[in-house]
Motif scaffolding. Structure first.
Motif, mmCIF file in Angstrom:
data_model
loop_
_atom_site.group_PDB
_atom_site.id
_atom_site.type_symbol
_atom_site.label_atom_id
_atom_site.label_comp_id
_atom_site.label_asym_id
_atom_site.label_seq_id
_atom_site.Cartn_x
_atom_site.Cartn_y
_atom_site.Cartn_z
ATOM 1 N N UNK A 59 0.738 -1.167 0.054
ATOM 2 C CA UNK A 59 0.117 0.114 0.065
ATOM 3 C C UNK A 59 1.106 1.062 -0.145
ATOM 4 N N UNK A 60 2.020 1.330 0.595
ATOM 5 C CA UNK A 60 2.749 2.405 1.011
ATOM 6 C C UNK A 60 3.557 2.610 -0.793
ATOM 7 N N UNK A 61 3.911 1.553 -1.096
ATOM 8 C CA UNK A 61 4.464 1.666 -2.500
ATOM 9 C C UNK A 61 3.490 2.485 -3.509
ATOM 10 N N UNK A 62 2.140 2.122 -3.232
ATOM 11 C CA UNK A 62 1.314 2.754 -4.340
ATOM 12 C C UNK A 62 1.039 4.042 -3.904
ATOM 13 N N UNK A 63 1.302 4.543 -2.727
ATOM 14 C CA UNK A 63 0.973 5.819 -2.216
ATOM 15 C C UNK A 63 2.322 6.824 -2.822
ATOM 16 N N UNK A 64 3.525 6.239 -2.759
ATOM 17 C CA UNK A 64 4.626 6.820 -3.056
ATOM 18 C C UNK A 64 4.467 7.109 -4.621
ATOM 19 N N UNK A 65 4.121 6.082 -5.373
ATOM 20 C CA UNK A 65 4.022 5.854 -6.678
ATOM 21 C C UNK A 65 3.070 7.070 -6.987
ATOM 22 N N UNK A 66 1.793 7.378 -6.426
ATOM 23 C CA UNK A 66 1.019 8.310 -6.611
ATOM 24 C C UNK A 66 1.534 9.706 -6.438
ATOM 25 N N UNK A 67 2.265 9.722 -5.163
ATOM 26 C CA UNK A 67 3.005 11.426 -4.840
ATOM 27 C C UNK A 67 4.047 11.496 -5.780
ATOM 28 N N UNK A 68 4.666 10.537 -6.171
ATOM 29 C CA UNK A 68 5.687 10.905 -7.277
ATOM 30 C C UNK A 68 5.132 11.456 -8.474
ATOM 31 N N UNK A 69 4.141 10.608 -8.874
ATOM 32 C CA UNK A 69 3.576 11.000 -10.325
ATOM 33 C C UNK A 69 2.863 12.577 -9.947
ATOM 34 N N UNK A 70 2.440 12.703 -8.856
ATOM 35 C CA UNK A 70 1.613 14.021 -8.777
ATOM 36 C C UNK A 70 2.697 15.215 -8.668
ATOM 37 N N UNK A 71 3.696 15.012 -7.807
ATOM 38 C CA UNK A 71 4.569 16.281 -7.363
ATOM 39 C C UNK A 71 5.309 16.724 -8.698
ATOM 40 N N UNK A 72 5.942 15.813 -9.407
ATOM 41 C CA UNK A 72 6.461 16.206 -10.698
ATOM 42 C C UNK A 72 5.645 17.341 -11.710
ATOM 43 N N UNK A 73 4.676 16.683 -12.180
ATOM 44 C CA UNK A 73 3.693 17.559 -13.071
ATOM 45 C C UNK A 73 3.352 18.962 -12.445
ATOM 46 N N UNK A 74 2.947 18.779 -11.042
ATOM 47 C CA UNK A 74 2.735 20.245 -10.369
ATOM 48 C C UNK A 74 3.759 21.255 -10.225
ATOM 49 N N UNK A 75 4.806 20.902 -10.095
ATOM 50 C CA UNK A 75 6.149 21.758 -9.946
ATOM 51 C C UNK A 75 6.226 22.217 -11.200
ATOM 52 N N UNK A 76 6.251 21.620 -12.500
ATOM 53 C CA UNK A 76 6.268 21.849 -13.565
ATOM 54 C C UNK A 76 5.267 22.909 -14.120
ATOM 55 N N UNK A 77 3.852 22.426 -13.887
ATOM 56 C CA UNK A 77 2.789 23.239 -14.456
ATOM 57 C C UNK A 77 2.909 24.576 -13.477
ATOM 58 N N UNK A 78 3.128 24.466 -12.333
ATOM 59 C CA UNK A 78 3.374 25.887 -11.624
ATOM 60 C C UNK A 78 4.116 26.808 -12.169
ATOM 61 N N UNK A 79 5.180 26.226 -12.459
ATOM 62 C CA UNK A 79 6.397 26.932 -13.071
ATOM 63 C C UNK A 79 5.921 27.715 -14.351
ATOM 64 N N UNK A 80 5.337 27.092 -15.199
ATOM 65 C CA UNK A 80 4.932 27.492 -16.445
ATOM 66 C C UNK A 80 3.996 28.557 -16.281
ATOM 67 N N UNK A 81 2.847 27.910 -15.453
ATOM 68 C CA UNK A 81 1.637 28.900 -15.424
ATOM 69 C C UNK A 81 2.332 30.542 -14.745
ATOM 70 N N UNK A 82 3.296 30.472 -13.846
ATOM 71 C CA UNK A 82 3.698 31.482 -13.352
ATOM 72 C C UNK A 82 4.585 32.179 -14.470
ATOM 73 N N UNK A 83 5.210 31.612 -15.275
ATOM 74 C CA UNK A 83 6.040 32.324 -16.285
ATOM 75 C C UNK A 83 5.087 32.958 -17.068
ATOM 76 N N UNK A 84 3.936 32.166 -17.624
ATOM 77 C CA UNK A 84 2.733 32.845 -18.458
ATOM 78 C C UNK A 84 2.382 34.171 -17.849
#
Length: 474
Positions: free
Chosen positions: A1-26
């Motif tokens: 269960x913990x591995x699934x949670x880590x998988x979801x967290x890693x899958x979310x944090x990376x695009x979140x940081x990227x999209x936040x930087x892109x939106x801030x730049x725009x």
């Protein structure tokens, strides 16, 4: 269960940081496009522009954060669905709701951080940003001597330069008018060419003039009524004139002048302003009542009258003849006009004060709606990603922009309506959240039940069956 949670967290944090930087730049680029004319050509130091961009980026967090949560959640669950990882998670006996728990915890923490940011850091960033932007827009242009224009940027002087070379320092056909004690142009200088440069301490602008003549007019030495009785002419091969650059230095306005704006206050300051201003409105209403009480003459009734229950209207006043009735009505109309004149200015003040209270209540509520918007948009984005099963920056971007525009347009309409008094400030601040929250719950239910809500093949089959039923003979 913990591995699934880590998988979801890693899958979310990376695009979140990227999209936040892109939106801030725009959003930062939109700021530069909007104020490019106010910033370019004024001789600012590089760190002034950088400081302004930094404060603007901080003020854009309120718009960039909800959009980044929505887009990154759609991308995360869309990529998991596209790679059949959600199918593997469900086949392991883990429902979509349980798989969303760690993400919900992260988004709730992010919402709490957004609330803390909007209450503690955003007022400071707004104060720094708007005060600096005000001074930057007020700053004079650094193009001190434009070509073929009479400029009076230096106090007491009017200067015209007919032509400048490509280096921007060599001048041709220079004309300088300078004012004397009588505030009239008493000295005129002409020069065929000249060189312009600043001193090392950047305090003065020096014009080194060549091949010119200067004309001066002044009063006679013995005294006289004509201030232009004496005329002098000087020819020169080379001379210098200095002009003070103190007016062109950027002067910072005291930030305390901006602190009364609603965007520059935290929750405690907003609540204090709302309470104190509300008491002022109540005291003004009581004072207005005391002002107009002396004018109640024709319809005054004792408070505890057992005989008269209603005020006596003016047209029932008994008079001996028609002229007395006309006089009494004219007197009453005159006093009505006096009351209107008396209250007109106070009514305008009351209107502006109540509008200011609504604006401050809206700003108070916006401290909470930022965090709530992150949660609601996540409830929309995660189920949408699981349903459409598309990752990357293609379809998720289109869907997220559509839902964010719905959120932004509804919120803007509600905010303006609340500030104008058409809606309650509480309703105007939360109306976009109230509209999108049921949509998020509906999409979460559809995603949990493996709905084919966005399956185009299902709609094609439905319309195909419907067409066959219509064409089938009775």
């Amino acid at each position: 269960m913990k591995k699934i949670h880590l998988l979801l967290l890693k899958s979310f944090i990376r695009p979140f940081i990227v999209t936040l930087l892109i939106v801030m730049f725009v959003l930062l680029m939109l700021f530069l496009f909007k104020y490019i004319d106010d910033l370019i050509g004024k001789g600012f130091q590089w760190y002034i522009i950088l400081e302004l961009m930094m404060y603007n980026s901080a003020t854009n967090v309120a718009m960039a954060l909800p959009l980044s949560v929505l887009l990154s959640s759609i991308m995360t669950y869309g990529a998991l669905g596209e790679n059949y990882e959600l199918v593997a998670i469900k086949s392991a006996g883990i429902s979509l709701r349980r798989a969303m728990y760690p993400m919900i915890v992260v988004v709730v923490i992010l919402s709490i951080a957004a609330f803390a940011f909007s209450d503690y850091m955003l007022p400071v960033a707004n104060l720094k940003y708007y005060s600096l932007l005000y001074d930057a827009r007020k700053q004079k242009s650094a193009d001190l001597l434009p070509e073929n224009i009479f400029t009076n940027r230096f106090p007491g002087y009017t200067i015209r330069v007919k032509r400048k070379d490509a280096d921007g320092q060599t001048l041709h056909d220079i004309m300088i008018y300078s004012k004397g004690k009588l505030e009239v142009n008493q000295v005129v200088t002409f020069a065929k060419s000249g060189l312009m440069y600043r001193t090392k301490d950047d305090l003065f602008l020096v014009l080194k003039l060549k091949d010119g003549v200067r004309y001066e007019e002044d009063a006679a030495k013995e005294g006289g009524y004509n201030p232009r009785q004496t005329f002098r002419r000087f020819r020169f091969k080379e001379t210098e004139q200095k002009f003070d650059l103190g007016e062109f230095k950027m002067k910072r306005t005291d930030e305390n002048e901006f602190r009364n704006a609603s965007m520059m206050m935290n929750l405690r300051q907003l609540q204090h302003y709302i309470d104190s201003t509300g008491k002022t409105v109540d005291s003004n209403a009581n004072f207005n009542y005391k002002l107009i009480v002396p004018y109640f003459k024709y319809t005054s009734v004792p408070e505890k009258s057992s005989v008269i229950k209603k005020p006596i209207p003016a047209d029932s006043i008994k008079a001996t003849n028609i002229s007395d009735k006309i006089n009494s009505l004219n007197n009453a109309l005159s006093e009505v006009h006096q009351v209107q004149d008396l209250l007109r200015g106070r009514a305008d003040v009351h209107k502006e004060t109540t509008k200011s209270i609504r604006r401050y209540i809206m700003e108070y509520q916006k401290k909470f709606t930022l965090g709530a918007a992150c949660i609601v948009l996540f409830l929309i984005g995660a189920p949408l990603g699981a349903i459409i099963r598309k990752g990357g920056l293609g379809l998720p971007v289109v869907v997220s922009v559509v839902f964010f525009l719905i959120y932004y347009i509804i919120g803007t309409i509600g905010e303006k309506s609340a500030k104008e008094g058409d809606l309650s400030p509480l309703v105007g601040a939360w109306i976009s959240i109230a509209v999108l929250f049921p949509i998020g719950l509906f999409l979460s239910y559809k995603a949990a039940t493996d709905s084919t809500l966005f399956d185009m093949e299902m709609y094609k089959r439905f319309f195909k069956r419907f067409k066959l039923r219509k064409t089938k003979p009775a």
